[in-house]
Design a protein around this motif. Structure first.
Motif, PDB file in Angstrom:
ATOM      1  N   TRP A  41       7.888   0.168  -0.324  1.00  0.00           N
ATOM      2  CA  TRP A  41       8.526  -1.157  -0.234  1.00  0.00           C
ATOM      3  C   TRP A  41       8.267  -1.811   1.116  1.00  0.00           C
ATOM      4  CZ3 TRP A  41       9.693  -2.372  -4.933  1.00  0.00           C
ATOM      5  CH2 TRP A  41       9.965  -1.338  -5.840  1.00  0.00           C
ATOM      6  N   ASP A  42       7.463  -1.178   1.962  1.00  0.00           N
ATOM      7  CA  ASP A  42       7.221  -1.714   3.292  1.00  0.00           C
ATOM      8  C   ASP A  42       6.167  -2.819   3.308  1.00  0.00           C
ATOM      9  OD1 ASP A  42       9.031   0.141   4.208  1.00  0.00           O
ATOM     10  OD2 ASP A  42       7.504   1.564   4.862  1.00  0.00           O
ATOM     11  N   ASN A  43       5.361  -2.913   2.286  1.00  0.00           N
ATOM     12  CA  ASN A  43       4.263  -3.865   2.325  1.00  0.00           C
ATOM     13  C   ASN A  43       3.820  -4.267   0.920  1.00  0.00           C
ATOM     14  OD1 ASN A  43       3.282  -1.406   1.635  1.00  0.00           O
ATOM     15  ND2 ASN A  43       1.617  -1.365   3.095  1.00  0.00           N
ATOM     16  N   PHE A  44       2.875  -5.188   0.882  1.00  0.00           N
ATOM     17  CA  PHE A  44       2.241  -5.637  -0.361  1.00  0.00           C
ATOM     18  C   PHE A  44       0.746  -5.492  -0.132  1.00  0.00           C
ATOM     19  CE2 PHE A  44       0.538  -9.188  -2.987  1.00  0.00           C
ATOM     20  CZ  PHE A  44       0.929  -8.718  -4.211  1.00  0.00           C
ATOM     21  N   ASP A  45       0.134  -4.493  -0.778  1.00  0.00           N
ATOM     22  CA  ASP A  45      -1.270  -4.214  -0.525  1.00  0.00           C
ATOM     23  C   ASP A  45      -1.920  -3.585  -1.752  1.00  0.00           C
ATOM     24  OD1 ASP A  45      -0.389  -1.569  -0.562  1.00  0.00           O
ATOM     25  OD2 ASP A  45      -0.661  -1.253   1.583  1.00  0.00           O
ATOM     26  N   TRP A  46      -3.102  -3.013  -1.571  1.00  0.00           N
ATOM     27  CA  TRP A  46      -3.854  -2.443  -2.679  1.00  0.00           C
ATOM     28  C   TRP A  46      -3.108  -1.332  -3.404  1.00  0.00           C
ATOM     29  CZ3 TRP A  46      -4.723   2.705  -2.247  1.00  0.00           C
ATOM     30  CH2 TRP A  46      -4.605   3.260  -0.978  1.00  0.00           C
ATOM     31  N   ASP A  47      -2.164  -0.674  -2.741  1.00  0.00           N
ATOM     32  CA  ASP A  47      -1.438   0.432  -3.371  1.00  0.00           C
ATOM     33  C   ASP A  47      -0.040   0.049  -3.836  1.00  0.00           C
ATOM     34  OD1 ASP A  47      -1.091   3.067  -4.284  1.00  0.00           O
ATOM     35  OD2 ASP A  47      -0.063   3.614  -2.433  1.00  0.00           O
ATOM     36  N   SER A  48       0.438  -1.093  -3.455  1.00  0.00           N
ATOM     37  CA  SER A  48       1.798  -1.455  -3.836  1.00  0.00           C
ATOM     38  C   SER A  48       1.900  -2.922  -4.223  1.00  0.00           C
ATOM     39  CB  SER A  48       2.766  -1.168  -2.684  1.00  0.00           C
ATOM     40  OG  SER A  48       4.070  -1.539  -3.063  1.00  0.00           O
ATOM     41  N   ASN A  49       2.149  -3.149  -5.492  1.00  0.00           N
ATOM     42  CA  ASN A  49       2.408  -4.496  -5.996  1.00  0.00           C
ATOM     43  C   ASN A  49       3.904  -4.737  -6.154  1.00  0.00           C
ATOM     44  OD1 ASN A  49      -0.249  -5.524  -6.370  1.00  0.00           O
ATOM     45  ND2 ASN A  49      -0.490  -4.132  -8.073  1.00  0.00           N
ATOM     46  N   SER A  50       4.705  -3.886  -5.550  1.00  0.00           N
ATOM     47  CA  SER A  50       6.155  -3.945  -5.720  1.00  0.00           C
ATOM     48  C   SER A  50       6.732  -5.316  -5.383  1.00  0.00           C
ATOM     49  CB  SER A  50       6.831  -2.883  -4.859  1.00  0.00           C
ATOM     50  OG  SER A  50       6.320  -1.615  -5.145  1.00  0.00           O
ATOM     51  N   TRP A  51       6.343  -5.866  -4.230  1.00  0.00           N
ATOM     52  CA  TRP A  51       6.895  -7.156  -3.838  1.00  0.00           C
ATOM     53  C   TRP A  51       6.358  -8.269  -4.715  1.00  0.00           C
ATOM     54  CZ3 TRP A  51      11.244  -7.124  -1.708  1.00  0.00           C
ATOM     55  CH2 TRP A  51      11.607  -6.130  -0.796  1.00  0.00           C
TER      56      TRP A  51
END
Length: 91
Positions: free
Chosen positions: A73-83
């Motif tokens: 939940w720390d970022n929005f990048d290639w590994d996390s589309n959470s945000w």
């Protein structure tokens, strides 16, 4: 899991880094559910089909439950589309 109008995505669900070994060395994926949610929510935006919205929410919640407290939940990048999921769900 919720009905997802795209049977291919649910039948063959998995991390791309598991199926494309060369990609795994550079862009290893920690979880696939945020990606499936992101795709479903964009399909909802494009079509207005409520089944995509429900599937997006359900996959987002599955991702949240599996990853909570592990730093995704720390970022929005290639590994996390959470945000991105959060933004699309808030509309």
């Amino acid at each position: 899991m919720a009905f997802f109008p795209c049977s291919f995505a649910t039948k063959y669900i998995g991390k791309y880094s598991d199926s494309v070994s060369d990609a795994g060395a550079f862009y290893r994926s920690s979880n696939v559910y945020d990606d499936v949610a992101f795709n479903a929510l964009w399909l909802y935006q494009a079509t207005g089909n409520e089944a995509y919205k429900k599937a997006g929410y359900d996959y987002y919640m599955k991702h949240y439950k599996e990853e909570d407290g592990q730093g995704v939940w720390d970022n929005f990048d290639w590994d996390s589309n959470s945000w991105g999921d959060v933004v699309l769900l808030s509309r």
